[in-house]
Design a protein around this motif. Structure first.
Motif, PDB file in Angstrom:
ATOM      1  N   LEU A  44       0.977  -1.167  -0.131  1.00 43.28           N
ATOM      2  CA  LEU A  44       0.034  -0.162  -0.091  1.00 43.28           C
ATOM      3  C   LEU A  44       0.797   1.173  -0.154  1.00 43.28           C
ATOM      4  CD1 LEU A  44      -2.685  -1.072   2.615  1.00 43.28           C
ATOM      5  CD2 LEU A  44      -2.557  -1.307   0.222  1.00 43.28           C
ATOM      6  N   PRO A  45       1.324   1.794  -1.081  1.00 38.62           N
ATOM      7  CA  PRO A  45       2.056   3.236  -1.135  1.00 38.62           C
ATOM      8  C   PRO A  45       1.373   4.020  -0.378  1.00 38.62           C
ATOM      9  CG  PRO A  45       1.628   2.115  -3.283  1.00 38.62           C
ATOM     10  CD  PRO A  45       0.651   1.225  -2.494  1.00 38.62           C
ATOM     11  N   PRO A  46       2.394   4.955   0.196  1.00 36.69           N
ATOM     12  CA  PRO A  46       1.766   6.192   0.889  1.00 36.69           C
ATOM     13  C   PRO A  46       0.833   7.228   0.154  1.00 36.69           C
ATOM     14  CG  PRO A  46       4.175   6.373   0.469  1.00 36.69           C
ATOM     15  CD  PRO A  46       3.712   5.133  -0.029  1.00 36.69           C
ATOM     16  N   GLY A  47      -0.015   7.741   0.766  1.00 36.30           N
ATOM     17  CA  GLY A  47      -0.870   8.656   0.073  1.00 36.30           C
ATOM     18  C   GLY A  47      -2.254   8.756   0.825  1.00 36.30           C
ATOM     19  N   PRO A  48      -3.035   9.681   0.396  1.00 30.54           N
ATOM     20  CA  PRO A  48      -4.198  10.126   0.779  1.00 30.54           C
ATOM     21  C   PRO A  48      -4.933   8.669   1.007  1.00 30.54           C
ATOM     22  CG  PRO A  48      -3.897  11.636  -0.677  1.00 30.54           C
ATOM     23  CD  PRO A  48      -2.459  10.755  -0.837  1.00 30.54           C
ATOM     24  N   ALA A  49      -5.868   8.505   1.909  1.00 25.67           N
ATOM     25  CA  ALA A  49      -6.647   7.358   2.311  1.00 25.67           C
ATOM     26  C   ALA A  49      -5.959   6.026   2.487  1.00 25.67           C
ATOM     27  CB  ALA A  49      -7.655   7.252   1.145  1.00 25.67           C
ATOM     28  N   ALA A  50      -4.603   5.890   2.351  1.00 26.24           N
ATOM     29  CA  ALA A  50      -3.753   4.651   2.629  1.00 26.24           C
ATOM     30  C   ALA A  50      -4.158   4.049   3.880  1.00 26.24           C
ATOM     31  CB  ALA A  50      -2.419   4.652   2.319  1.00 26.24           C
ATOM     32  N   THR A  51      -4.447   4.647   4.887  1.00 28.50           N
ATOM     33  CA  THR A  51      -4.606   4.210   6.103  1.00 28.50           C
ATOM     34  C   THR A  51      -6.035   3.655   6.039  1.00 28.50           C
ATOM     35  OG1 THR A  51      -3.073   5.314   7.306  1.00 28.50           O
ATOM     36  CG2 THR A  51      -4.789   4.265   8.796  1.00 28.50           C
ATOM     37  N   SER A  52      -6.956   4.343   5.657  1.00 27.98           N
ATOM     38  CA  SER A  52      -8.316   4.007   5.526  1.00 27.98           C
ATOM     39  C   SER A  52      -8.451   2.628   4.689  1.00 27.98           C
ATOM     40  CB  SER A  52      -9.307   5.004   4.957  1.00 27.98           C
ATOM     41  OG  SER A  52      -9.257   5.869   5.809  1.00 27.98           O
ATOM     42  N   LEU A  53      -7.836   2.601   3.644  1.00 29.23           N
ATOM     43  CA  LEU A  53      -7.633   1.506   2.706  1.00 29.23           C
ATOM     44  C   LEU A  53      -7.130   0.113   3.515  1.00 29.23           C
ATOM     45  CD1 LEU A  53      -7.959   0.142  -0.009  1.00 29.23           C
ATOM     46  CD2 LEU A  53      -5.796   0.776  -0.612  1.00 29.23           C
ATOM     47  N   LEU A  54      -6.177   0.366   4.261  1.00 25.82           N
ATOM     48  CA  LEU A  54      -5.599  -0.744   5.176  1.00 25.82           C
ATOM     49  C   LEU A  54      -6.643  -1.100   6.167  1.00 25.82           C
ATOM     50  CD1 LEU A  54      -3.412  -2.318   6.784  1.00 25.82           C
ATOM     51  CD2 LEU A  54      -2.961  -0.519   8.170  1.00 25.82           C
ATOM     52  N   PHE A  55      -7.443  -0.365   6.848  1.00 26.84           N
ATOM     53  CA  PHE A  55      -8.477  -0.908   7.589  1.00 26.84           C
ATOM     54  C   PHE A  55      -9.553  -1.567   6.798  1.00 26.84           C
ATOM     55  CE2 PHE A  55      -7.768   3.074  10.549  1.00 26.84           C
ATOM     56  CZ  PHE A  55      -6.748   2.389  11.195  1.00 26.84           C
ATOM     57  N   ALA A  56      -9.888  -1.159   5.649  1.00 30.62           N
ATOM     58  CA  ALA A  56     -10.851  -1.607   4.760  1.00 30.62           C
ATOM     59  C   ALA A  56     -10.578  -3.086   4.410  1.00 30.62           C
ATOM     60  CB  ALA A  56     -11.216  -0.716   3.712  1.00 30.62           C
ATOM     61  N   LEU A  57      -9.231  -3.481   4.361  1.00 32.25           N
ATOM     62  CA  LEU A  57      -8.575  -4.579   3.854  1.00 32.25           C
ATOM     63  C   LEU A  57      -8.860  -5.734   4.850  1.00 32.25           C
ATOM     64  CD1 LEU A  57      -5.406  -3.792   1.736  1.00 32.25           C
ATOM     65  CD2 LEU A  57      -7.696  -4.837   1.134  1.00 32.25           C
ATOM     66  N   ILE A  58      -8.633  -5.182   6.162  1.00 35.73           N
ATOM     67  CA  ILE A  58      -8.547  -5.978   7.363  1.00 35.73           C
ATOM     68  C   ILE A  58      -9.972  -6.157   8.008  1.00 35.73           C
ATOM     69  CG2 ILE A  58      -6.104  -5.774   7.557  1.00 35.73           C
ATOM     70  CD1 ILE A  58      -6.618  -4.305  10.043  1.00 35.73           C
ATOM     71  N   ALA A  59     -10.819  -5.403   7.837  1.00 37.92           N
ATOM     72  CA  ALA A  59     -12.056  -5.520   8.647  1.00 37.92           C
ATOM     73  C   ALA A  59     -12.897  -6.605   8.640  1.00 37.92           C
ATOM     74  CB  ALA A  59     -12.880  -4.277   8.136  1.00 37.92           C
ATOM     75  N   GLU A  60     -13.074  -6.994   7.247  1.00 38.36           N
ATOM     76  CA  GLU A  60     -13.906  -8.240   7.200  1.00 38.36           C
ATOM     77  C   GLU A  60     -13.234  -9.532   7.937  1.00 38.36           C
ATOM     78  OE1 GLU A  60     -17.584  -9.420   5.040  1.00 38.36           O
ATOM     79  OE2 GLU A  60     -16.904  -7.498   5.711  1.00 38.36           O
ATOM     80  N   ALA A  61     -11.962  -9.828   7.451  1.00 35.78           N
ATOM     81  CA  ALA A  61     -11.249 -10.810   8.098  1.00 35.78           C
ATOM     82  C   ALA A  61     -11.245 -10.805   9.629  1.00 35.78           C
ATOM     83  CB  ALA A  61      -9.737 -10.996   7.542  1.00 35.78           C
ATOM     84  N   SER A  62     -11.026  -9.687  10.288  1.00 37.73           N
ATOM     85  CA  SER A  62     -11.240  -9.607  11.636  1.00 37.73           C
ATOM     86  C   SER A  62     -12.503  -9.943  12.247  1.00 37.73           C
ATOM     87  CB  SER A  62     -10.590  -8.323  12.215  1.00 37.73           C
ATOM     88  OG  SER A  62     -11.389  -7.278  11.835  1.00 37.73           O
ATOM     89  N   ALA A  63     -13.576  -9.547  11.413  1.00 36.05           N
ATOM     90  CA  ALA A  63     -14.830  -9.673  11.921  1.00 36.05           C
ATOM     91  C   ALA A  63     -15.146 -11.048  11.797  1.00 36.05           C
ATOM     92  CB  ALA A  63     -15.953  -9.135  10.955  1.00 36.05           C
ATOM     93  N   GLY A  64     -14.547 -11.805  10.906  1.00 33.06           N
ATOM     94  CA  GLY A  64     -14.667 -13.575  10.923  1.00 33.06           C
ATOM     95  C   GLY A  64     -13.974 -14.220  11.551  1.00 33.06           C
ATOM     96  N   GLY A  65     -13.000 -13.575  12.483  1.00 29.52           N
ATOM     97  CA  GLY A  65     -12.169 -14.164  13.595  1.00 29.52           C
ATOM     98  C   GLY A  65     -10.600 -14.290  13.293  1.00 29.52           C
ATOM     99  N   ALA A  66     -10.182 -13.556  11.969  1.00 28.96           N
ATOM    100  CA  ALA A  66      -8.624 -13.507  11.938  1.00 28.96           C
ATOM    101  C   ALA A  66      -8.351 -12.497  12.806  1.00 28.96           C
ATOM    102  CB  ALA A  66      -8.692 -13.246  10.503  1.00 28.96           C
ATOM    103  N   TRP A  67      -6.892 -12.839  13.008  1.00 27.71           N
ATOM    104  CA  TRP A  67      -6.057 -11.904  13.904  1.00 27.71           C
ATOM    105  C   TRP A  67      -5.254 -10.683  12.761  1.00 27.71           C
ATOM    106  CZ3 TRP A  67      -5.682 -11.088  19.260  1.00 27.71           C
ATOM    107  CH2 TRP A  67      -6.723 -12.175  19.980  1.00 27.71           C
ATOM    108  N   ALA A  68      -4.969  -9.654  13.265  1.00 25.83           N
ATOM    109  CA  ALA A  68      -4.245  -8.945  12.502  1.00 25.83           C
ATOM    110  C   ALA A  68      -3.133  -8.245  13.367  1.00 25.83           C
ATOM    111  CB  ALA A  68      -5.151  -7.766  11.614  1.00 25.83           C
ATOM    112  N   ALA A  69      -1.903  -7.605  12.856  1.00 25.40           N
ATOM    113  CA  ALA A  69      -1.195  -6.766  13.617  1.00 25.40           C
ATOM    114  C   ALA A  69      -0.623  -5.552  12.666  1.00 25.40           C
ATOM    115  CB  ALA A  69       0.139  -7.773  14.025  1.00 25.40           C
ATOM    116  N   VAL A  70      -0.384  -4.625  13.431  1.00 25.42           N
ATOM    117  CA  VAL A  70       0.265  -3.350  12.517  1.00 25.42           C
ATOM    118  C   VAL A  70       1.439  -2.863  13.434  1.00 25.42           C
ATOM    119  CG1 VAL A  70       0.108  -1.161  12.027  1.00 25.42           C
ATOM    120  CG2 VAL A  70      -2.001  -2.606  11.918  1.00 25.42           C
ATOM    121  N   VAL A  71       2.469  -2.803  12.693  1.00 21.54           N
ATOM    122  CA  VAL A  71       4.010  -2.683  13.316  1.00 21.54           C
ATOM    123  C   VAL A  71       4.532  -1.267  12.714  1.00 21.54           C
ATOM    124  CG1 VAL A  71       6.187  -3.673  13.377  1.00 21.54           C
ATOM    125  CG2 VAL A  71       4.338  -5.137  13.094  1.00 21.54           C
ATOM    126  N   GLY A  72       4.824  -0.569  13.730  1.00 22.56           N
ATOM    127  CA  GLY A  72       5.510   0.847  13.261  1.00 22.56           C
ATOM    128  C   GLY A  72       4.666   2.030  12.763  1.00 22.56           C
TER     129      GLY A  72
END
Length: 224
Positions: A44-72
């Protein structure tokens, strides 16, 4: 920006054997596997909305029981993550990994389904290969928050604009974002489509036809 080609409209169906982590439908239709393929590396290259895109990518998986980590990412907004649908009880944070960034990511790949890492510019080519190989071995998804040569997929936000300014009460309600996907499983030109990121309820949503009301530069000018 809106690609109405049949390839984009017909969303791939995620595999039912667990090899693909689910993502919300507006993004699933852009991804070659219909979700995040386990063992892959996503940039995910840096830029506007990049953090929101990260959240959107992991939200469905975490709701289904997946674990996620963010470093740095010491300034990561947990309220925004929760509003986007990320289950905070399944989100691990390592805000300051220090000089042992690679070792921290390796350890997390052993136990997490998705590991997002900032500071990609600090990772040497040999270390990138090591982390990518670890993700493949463990069946995790490695998300690089920045440039990552050799990534299986790259998702970038373009044409960012807000709905809300100048209409109704004049409040920002939702942000329209063009998402471009390039990499393995896509055509040479990649795939692209528009989404609301965030949508009215904070999560990613399909984008209506038509341009955003307020371009990003106008929002920045109004904000100060």
């Amino acid at each position: 920006m809106e690609d109405r080609s049949a390839a984009v409209r017909a969303a791939p169906v995620p595999e039912a054997d667990g090899r693909v982590l689910p993502v919300a439908e507006p993004l699933a239709r852009l991804l070659p596997a219909g979700g995040l393929r386990r063992g892959s590396t996503v940039a995910l290259p840096p830029g506007p909305a990049a953090t929101s895109l990260l959240f959107a990518l992991i939200a469905e998986a975490s709701a289904g029981g997946a674990w996620a980590a963010v470093v740095g990412r010491p300034g990561l907004g947990l309220v925004a993550a929760a509003e986007a649908g990320v289950r905070l009880e399944r989100l691990a944070l390592v805000p300051e990994p220090g000089p042992d960034l690679v070792a921290v990511v390796v350890a997390l790949l052993d136990g997490m389904d998705v590991v997002a890492v900032a500071g990609a510019e600090r990772v040497r080519a040999a270390e990138r290969q090591r982390l990518a190989a670890r993700a493949r071995q463990r069946g995790a998804v490695l998300v690089a928050l920045g440039s990552w040569p050799g990534a299986d997929l790259e998702l970038a936000c373009t044409d960012v604009g807000w709905h809300g300014l100048g209409t109704g009460a004049g409040r920002l309600r939702e942000r329209r974002v063009g998402v471009r996907v390039r990499g393995r499983g896509t055509a040479a030109a990649g795939r692209s489509g528009a989404v609301l990121l965030p949508g009215p309820d904070g999560a990613v949503a399909p984008a209506p036809r038509g341009p955003a009301v307020a371009p990003l530069r106008e929002v920045e000018r109004v904000a100060g």
